[in-house]
Design a protein around this motif. Structure first.
Motif, short mmCIF file in Angstrom:
data_model
loop_
_atom_site.label_atom_id
_atom_site.label_comp_id
_atom_site.label_asym_id
_atom_site.label_seq_id
_atom_site.Cartn_x
_atom_site.Cartn_y
_atom_site.Cartn_z
N VAL A 28 0.83 -1.20 0.00
CA VAL A 28 0.00 0.00 0.00
C VAL A 28 0.87 1.26 0.00
CG1 VAL A 28 -1.75 1.30 1.28
CG2 VAL A 28 -1.87 -1.20 1.20
N ALA A 29 1.92 1.26 0.81
CA ALA A 29 2.66 2.50 1.08
C ALA A 29 3.77 2.80 0.08
CB ALA A 29 3.25 2.43 2.49
N LEU A 30 4.39 1.76 -0.49
CA LEU A 30 5.62 2.00 -1.25
C LEU A 30 5.38 2.67 -2.60
CD1 LEU A 30 8.67 1.73 -1.28
CD2 LEU A 30 8.40 -0.59 -2.21
N ALA A 31 4.40 2.20 -3.36
CA ALA A 31 4.21 2.71 -4.72
C ALA A 31 3.99 4.22 -4.79
CB ALA A 31 3.06 1.97 -5.41
N ARG A 63 4.96 6.55 -2.76
CA ARG A 63 6.17 7.27 -2.38
C ARG A 63 7.24 7.17 -3.47
NH1 ARG A 63 4.61 10.63 -1.22
NH2 ARG A 63 6.67 11.45 -0.72
N VAL A 64 7.35 6.00 -4.09
CA VAL A 64 8.31 5.85 -5.19
C VAL A 64 7.88 6.72 -6.37
CG1 VAL A 64 9.26 4.24 -6.90
CG2 VAL A 64 9.09 3.56 -4.49
N ALA A 65 6.59 6.76 -6.66
CA ALA A 65 6.10 7.61 -7.74
C ALA A 65 6.41 9.07 -7.45
CB ALA A 65 4.60 7.40 -7.93
N ALA A 66 6.22 9.50 -6.21
CA ALA A 66 6.53 10.89 -5.84
C ALA A 66 8.03 11.16 -6.00
CB ALA A 66 6.09 11.16 -4.41
N ALA A 67 8.87 10.18 -5.69
CA ALA A 67 10.31 10.35 -5.83
C ALA A 67 10.70 10.56 -7.29
CB ALA A 67 11.05 9.14 -5.25
N PHE A 68 9.97 9.94 -8.21
CA PHE A 68 10.28 10.06 -9.64
C PHE A 68 9.88 11.41 -10.20
CE2 PHE A 68 11.45 5.72 -9.71
CZ PHE A 68 12.08 5.47 -10.92
N ALA A 69 9.25 12.27 -9.42
CA ALA A 69 8.94 13.62 -9.87
C ALA A 69 10.16 14.52 -9.83
CB ALA A 69 7.82 14.22 -9.02
N ALA A 70 11.24 14.08 -9.16
CA ALA A 70 12.46 14.88 -9.07
C ALA A 70 13.25 14.77 -10.38
CB ALA A 70 13.33 14.39 -7.90
N PRO A 71 14.01 15.81 -10.74
CA PRO A 71 14.84 15.73 -11.96
C PRO A 71 15.89 14.63 -11.88
CG PRO A 71 14.61 18.00 -11.19
CD PRO A 71 14.06 17.14 -10.11
N HIS A 72 16.48 14.46 -10.69
CA HIS A 72 17.48 13.39 -10.48
C HIS A 72 16.93 12.45 -9.41
CE1 HIS A 72 21.86 12.12 -9.31
NE2 HIS A 72 21.14 11.13 -9.82
N PHE A 96 9.69 -3.77 -4.54
CA PHE A 96 10.20 -2.63 -5.29
C PHE A 96 9.73 -2.71 -6.74
CE2 PHE A 96 14.29 -0.15 -6.51
CZ PHE A 96 13.55 1.01 -6.63
N ASN A 97 9.75 -3.92 -7.31
CA ASN A 97 9.27 -4.10 -8.67
C ASN A 97 7.81 -3.69 -8.81
OD1 ASN A 97 10.80 -4.82 -10.89
ND2 ASN A 97 11.03 -6.93 -10.24
N LEU A 98 6.98 -4.12 -7.86
CA LEU A 98 5.57 -3.76 -7.89
C LEU A 98 5.39 -2.25 -7.77
CD1 LEU A 98 4.13 -6.59 -5.60
CD2 LEU A 98 3.86 -6.40 -8.08
N ALA A 99 6.18 -1.63 -6.90
CA ALA A 99 6.06 -0.19 -6.68
C ALA A 99 6.50 0.61 -7.90
CB ALA A 99 6.89 0.22 -5.46
N LEU A 100 7.42 0.08 -8.70
CA LEU A 100 7.90 0.80 -9.87
C LEU A 100 6.85 0.90 -10.97
CD1 LEU A 100 11.59 -0.38 -10.32
CD2 LEU A 100 10.81 1.96 -9.98
N VAL A 115 14.09 -8.27 -14.13
CA VAL A 115 12.93 -7.50 -14.60
C VAL A 115 13.07 -6.04 -14.20
CG1 VAL A 115 10.44 -7.16 -14.30
CG2 VAL A 115 11.35 -9.46 -14.65
N LEU A 116 13.48 -5.79 -12.96
CA LEU A 116 13.64 -4.43 -12.48
C LEU A 116 14.67 -3.68 -13.32
CD1 LEU A 116 13.81 -3.37 -8.77
CD2 LEU A 116 15.51 -2.52 -10.36
N ARG A 117 15.81 -4.32 -13.52
CA ARG A 117 16.87 -3.67 -14.30
C ARG A 117 16.42 -3.42 -15.74
NH1 ARG A 117 22.38 -6.80 -14.24
NH2 ARG A 117 21.10 -8.32 -15.38
N HIS A 118 15.76 -4.40 -16.35
CA HIS A 118 15.29 -4.23 -17.74
C HIS A 118 14.31 -3.07 -17.85
CE1 HIS A 118 13.70 -5.20 -21.72
NE2 HIS A 118 12.49 -5.10 -21.19
N ASN A 119 13.33 -3.01 -16.94
CA ASN A 119 12.30 -1.97 -17.02
C ASN A 119 12.89 -0.57 -16.85
OD1 ASN A 119 10.27 -3.82 -17.47
ND2 ASN A 119 9.66 -3.94 -15.31
N LEU A 120 13.88 -0.44 -15.98
CA LEU A 120 14.49 0.87 -15.77
C LEU A 120 15.42 1.24 -16.92
CD1 LEU A 120 15.23 0.78 -11.93
CD2 LEU A 120 13.60 2.25 -13.11
N LEU A 121 16.26 0.31 -17.35
CA LEU A 121 17.20 0.63 -18.43
C LEU A 121 16.47 0.90 -19.74
CD1 LEU A 121 20.14 -1.88 -17.77
CD2 LEU A 121 19.97 0.54 -17.13
#
Length: 300
Positions: free
Chosen positions: A104-107, A109-118, A131-135, A193-199
């Motif tokens: 419930v909590a992680l996704a 917050r991770v989405a909010a973190a991705f609003a930053a330029p870096h 972490f994969n689910l939250a991404l 999967v995590l690495r592939h989705n991000l790269l």
């Protein structure tokens, strides 16, 4: 349709055992925290809630107003049913918020973190499945054009394949290594999967992405997520005895359901306690990363 009035004796009994508005709010808050009531979902009518809890509608309205003051509900009025707040992230994981299941909590917050330029995210966990689910949410927002970070740096610490895991582990110590092999397969698959989705964001959106894994020489009893040097999300792996089918055989093991681990949130700047926890968590993670961790290859 409203429920029929209770008999006189039944009404007197209900009044004696009637819940307070605070108790009703506590139960509804628990349903929101667990994900039973989802963001954007309409609540049951006040009449239905009054019948369920055995209280007057006025008590239900007071309970709903409590949850509205906590930013968990919107549209609280005498008319249409209230709605669970569409963005529960800050309300549920901000300063002073209660702990919530990781799923419930992680996704948010991770989405909010991705609003930053870096974007800078460090994670210490058992398999990275949470972490994969939250991404999923920030990736959807990037593909929809609502988020566009310029750079993403992710570091992940996972247990080494070279150690005997403390958990998951078979209850019978004489059992073979199927439980550990299953964990290793999941660790590698989730990491890949995590690495592939991000790269993939490099090719699709021109984002500068770096994902690095390192191996720990121990089984972490906790999980930790550090977001943009400003937030620390922390949870215990709580073990339970459970049975699972592995290679067509039911094995009894001690394991933790990481997605259900209760996640505590700490924000830098939310007070001395939170700020110190965030800072010390970074020091701890960096010390592990730079000293006893080793190169990790996501293969069998």
């Amino acid at each position: 349709m409203d429920p029929k009035p209770a008999s006189v004796n039944g009404l007197e009994k209900a009044q004696r055992s009637q819940k307070s508005p605070r108790e009703v709010a506590d139960e509804l808050r628990s349903r929101i925290r667990s994900g039973e009531l989802r963001p954007g979902q309409r609540m049951p009518t006040q009449a239905r809630l009054a019948f369920e809890f055995g209280v007057e509608r006025g008590a239900v309205r007071q309970a709903l107003r409590i949850l509205q003051s906590e930013q968990l509900l919107t549209n609280v009025s005498k008319g249409s049913p209230a709605t669970v707040a569409p963005d529960l992230g800050r309300a549920l994981t901000g300063p002073g918020a209660p702990p919530l299941p990781t799923m419930v909590a992680l996704a948010p917050r991770v989405a909010a973190a991705f609003a930053a330029p870096h974007v800078e995210i460090d994670a210490l966990c058992l398999t990275s499945v949470s972490f994969n689910l939250a991404l999923g949410e920030p990736l959807r927002q990037i593909h929809a054009g609502r988020l566009k970070p310029a750079k993403v740096d992710v570091r992940i610490l996972l247990p080494s394949r070279e150690i005997d895991l403390a958990f998951p582990a078979p209850v019978d110590p004489s059992a073979d290594g199927r439980v550990q092999r299953r964990w290793l397969s999941q660790r590698n698959a989730q990491g890949q999967v995590l690495r592939h989705n991000l790269l993939a964001l490099r090719a699709t959106h021109g984002i500068d992405v770096k994902v690095t894994f390192r191996a720990l020489p121990f089984t972490p009893p906790v999980k930790l997520y550090l977001l943009n040097n400003t937030e620390a999300l922390f949870a215990y792996y709580t073990l339970a005895r459970r049975e699972e089918e592995i290679d067509h055989e039911h094995l009894v093991m001690y394991d933790a359901e990481g997605t259900q681990s209760m996640l505590f949130a700490f924000d830098q700047g939310a007070g001395l306690r939170d700020t110190t926890f965030v800072e010390q968590s970074h020091l701890w993670f960096n010390a592990l990363w730079e000293t006893i961790s080793s190169e990790l290859t996501l293969t069998g």
